[in-house]
Scaffold this motif. Structure first.
Motif, PDB file in Angstrom:
ATOM      1  N   THR A  13       0.835  -1.193   0.000  1.00 21.20           N
ATOM      2  CA  THR A  13       0.000   0.000   0.000  1.00 21.20           C
ATOM      3  C   THR A  13       0.871   1.245   0.000  1.00 21.20           C
ATOM      4  OG1 THR A  13      -0.105   0.108   2.392  1.00 21.20           O
ATOM      5  CG2 THR A  13      -1.805  -1.197   1.286  1.00 21.20           C
ATOM      6  N   ARG A  14       0.261   2.345  -0.327  1.00 22.36           N
ATOM      7  CA  ARG A  14       0.990   3.604  -0.336  1.00 22.36           C
ATOM      8  C   ARG A  14       1.527   3.933   1.057  1.00 22.36           C
ATOM      9  NH1 ARG A  14      -2.369   8.350  -2.915  1.00 22.36           N
ATOM     10  NH2 ARG A  14      -3.524   6.634  -3.767  1.00 22.36           N
ATOM     11  N   ARG A  15       0.768   3.631   2.054  1.00 19.44           N
ATOM     12  CA  ARG A  15       1.182   3.907   3.432  1.00 19.44           C
ATOM     13  C   ARG A  15       2.458   3.141   3.787  1.00 19.44           C
ATOM     14  NH1 ARG A  15      -3.307   3.533   7.876  1.00 19.44           N
ATOM     15  NH2 ARG A  15      -3.851   5.450   6.833  1.00 19.44           N
ATOM     16  N   ARG A  16       2.529   1.893   3.394  1.00 15.96           N
ATOM     17  CA  ARG A  16       3.725   1.090   3.688  1.00 15.96           C
ATOM     18  C   ARG A  16       4.938   1.588   2.896  1.00 15.96           C
ATOM     19  NH1 ARG A  16       2.118  -5.195   4.604  1.00 15.96           N
ATOM     20  NH2 ARG A  16       0.707  -4.793   6.338  1.00 15.96           N
ATOM     21  N   VAL A  17       4.712   2.011   1.672  1.00 11.71           N
ATOM     22  CA  VAL A  17       5.813   2.518   0.858  1.00 11.71           C
ATOM     23  C   VAL A  17       6.386   3.772   1.503  1.00 11.71           C
ATOM     24  CG1 VAL A  17       6.413   3.563  -1.367  1.00 11.71           C
ATOM     25  CG2 VAL A  17       5.020   1.490  -1.293  1.00 11.71           C
ATOM     26  N   PHE A  18       5.506   4.724   1.877  1.00 14.69           N
ATOM     27  CA  PHE A  18       5.993   5.962   2.482  1.00 14.69           C
ATOM     28  C   PHE A  18       6.636   5.716   3.847  1.00 14.69           C
ATOM     29  CE2 PHE A  18       2.937   8.146  -0.429  1.00 14.69           C
ATOM     30  CZ  PHE A  18       3.907   8.807  -1.156  1.00 14.69           C
ATOM     31  N   ALA A  19       6.133   4.765   4.609  1.00 17.12           N
ATOM     32  CA  ALA A  19       6.752   4.433   5.891  1.00 17.12           C
ATOM     33  C   ALA A  19       8.142   3.841   5.668  1.00 17.12           C
ATOM     34  CB  ALA A  19       5.872   3.454   6.662  1.00 17.12           C
ATOM     35  N   GLY A  20       8.286   3.005   4.665  1.00 17.52           N
ATOM     36  CA  GLY A  20       9.584   2.416   4.367  1.00 17.52           C
ATOM     37  C   GLY A  20      10.577   3.453   3.871  1.00 17.52           C
ATOM     38  N   VAL A  21      10.109   4.370   3.036  1.00 10.97           N
ATOM     39  CA  VAL A  21      10.986   5.421   2.530  1.00 10.97           C
ATOM     40  C   VAL A  21      11.414   6.341   3.668  1.00 10.97           C
ATOM     41  CG1 VAL A  21      11.040   7.480   1.056  1.00 10.97           C
ATOM     42  CG2 VAL A  21      10.123   5.338   0.171  1.00 10.97           C
ATOM     43  N   GLY A  22      10.484   6.672   4.555  1.00 16.93           N
ATOM     44  CA  GLY A  22      10.810   7.522   5.699  1.00 16.93           C
ATOM     45  C   GLY A  22      11.815   6.866   6.629  1.00 16.93           C
ATOM     46  N   THR A  23      11.640   5.593   6.870  1.00 18.16           N
ATOM     47  CA  THR A  23      12.568   4.859   7.725  1.00 18.16           C
ATOM     48  C   THR A  23      13.951   4.784   7.080  1.00 18.16           C
ATOM     49  OG1 THR A  23      10.746   3.538   8.594  1.00 18.16           O
ATOM     50  CG2 THR A  23      12.965   2.666   8.902  1.00 18.16           C
ATOM     51  N   ALA A  24      13.987   4.519   5.795  1.00 18.71           N
ATOM     52  CA  ALA A  24      15.282   4.443   5.104  1.00 18.71           C
ATOM     53  C   ALA A  24      15.975   5.805   5.113  1.00 18.71           C
ATOM     54  CB  ALA A  24      15.078   3.954   3.674  1.00 18.71           C
ATOM     55  N   GLY A  25      15.214   6.867   4.943  1.00 15.28           N
ATOM     56  CA  GLY A  25      15.800   8.213   4.979  1.00 15.28           C
ATOM     57  C   GLY A  25      16.350   8.553   6.347  1.00 15.28           C
ATOM     58  N   ALA A  26      15.606   8.193   7.388  1.00 14.86           N
ATOM     59  CA  ALA A  26      16.075   8.466   8.751  1.00 14.86           C
ATOM     60  C   ALA A  26      17.350   7.670   9.048  1.00 14.86           C
ATOM     61  CB  ALA A  26      14.988   8.121   9.750  1.00 14.86           C
ATOM     62  N   LEU A  27      17.399   6.434   8.632  1.00 15.74           N
ATOM     63  CA  LEU A  27      18.597   5.622   8.852  1.00 15.74           C
ATOM     64  C   LEU A  27      19.796   6.167   8.071  1.00 15.74           C
ATOM     65  CD1 LEU A  27      17.100   2.015   8.835  1.00 15.74           C
ATOM     66  CD2 LEU A  27      17.980   3.299  10.784  1.00 15.74           C
ATOM     67  N   ALA A  28      19.551   6.667   6.868  1.00 11.21           N
ATOM     68  CA  ALA A  28      20.642   7.238   6.088  1.00 11.21           C
ATOM     69  C   ALA A  28      21.169   8.511   6.747  1.00 11.21           C
ATOM     70  CB  ALA A  28      20.164   7.532   4.671  1.00 11.21           C
ATOM     71  N   ALA A  29      20.264   9.319   7.302  1.00  8.61           N
ATOM     72  CA  ALA A  29      20.695  10.548   7.979  1.00  8.61           C
ATOM     73  C   ALA A  29      21.517  10.225   9.214  1.00  8.61           C
ATOM     74  CB  ALA A  29      19.478  11.389   8.350  1.00  8.61           C
ATOM     75  N   VAL A  30      21.094   9.239   9.970  1.00  7.11           N
ATOM     76  CA  VAL A  30      21.841   8.838  11.168  1.00  7.11           C
ATOM     77  C   VAL A  30      23.199   8.270  10.778  1.00  7.11           C
ATOM     78  CG1 VAL A  30      21.874   7.186  13.077  1.00  7.11           C
ATOM     79  CG2 VAL A  30      19.809   8.486  12.590  1.00  7.11           C
ATOM     80  N   ALA A  31      23.237   7.476   9.727  1.00 10.37           N
ATOM     81  CA  ALA A  31      24.509   6.893   9.295  1.00 10.37           C
ATOM     82  C   ALA A  31      25.469   7.968   8.789  1.00 10.37           C
ATOM     83  CB  ALA A  31      24.262   5.862   8.191  1.00 10.37           C
ATOM     84  N   ALA A  32      24.930   9.037   8.206  1.00  8.48           N
ATOM     85  CA  ALA A  32      25.792  10.106   7.711  1.00  8.48           C
ATOM     86  C   ALA A  32      26.370  10.924   8.854  1.00  8.48           C
ATOM     87  CB  ALA A  32      25.011  11.011   6.770  1.00  8.48           C
TER      88      ALA A  32
END
Length: 73
Positions: A13-32
Motif C-alpha cells: 500500500t501507499r502507506r507502507r511505501v511511504f513508511a519504508g521510505v521515511g525509515t530508510a531516509g532516517a537511517l541514512a541521515a543517522v549513518a551520515a
C-alpha cells in the motif's frame, strides 16, 4: 476436492511505501552523522615559561619610554 488455503501475500500500500521510505531516509541521515562524532582531542595546555634567573618581569626600555612620551595627552 477441497482447496487448500493459500497464504496471503502482503499487499503493497501507499502507506507502507511511504513508511519504508521515511525509515530508510532516517537511517541514512543517522549513518551520515555518526562517523563525524569523534571526540575532540583534549587541548594540550601550554606550559608556562620558566621565570628568568635575573628577576624578569617588566623592564622600562627605551622604546617603552618613547611610547609613554607619545601617549601623553
Amino acid at each position: 476436492m477441497s482447496q487448500s488455503p493459500t497464504p496471503e501475500r502482503p499487499t503493497l500500500t501507499r502507506r507502507r511505501v511511504f513508511a519504508g521510505v521515511g525509515t530508510a531516509g532516517a537511517l541514512a541521515a543517522v549513518a551520515a552523522v555518526l562517523p563525524g562524532q569523534h571526540p575532540a582531542p583534549a587541548p594540550v595546555a601550554a606550559l608556562p615559561k620558566p621565570a628568568p634567573d635575573t628577576g624578569g618581569g617588566y623592564q622600562l626600555t627605551e622604546h617603552v619610554r618613547r611610547y609613554y612620551q607619545t601617549a601623553k595627552v
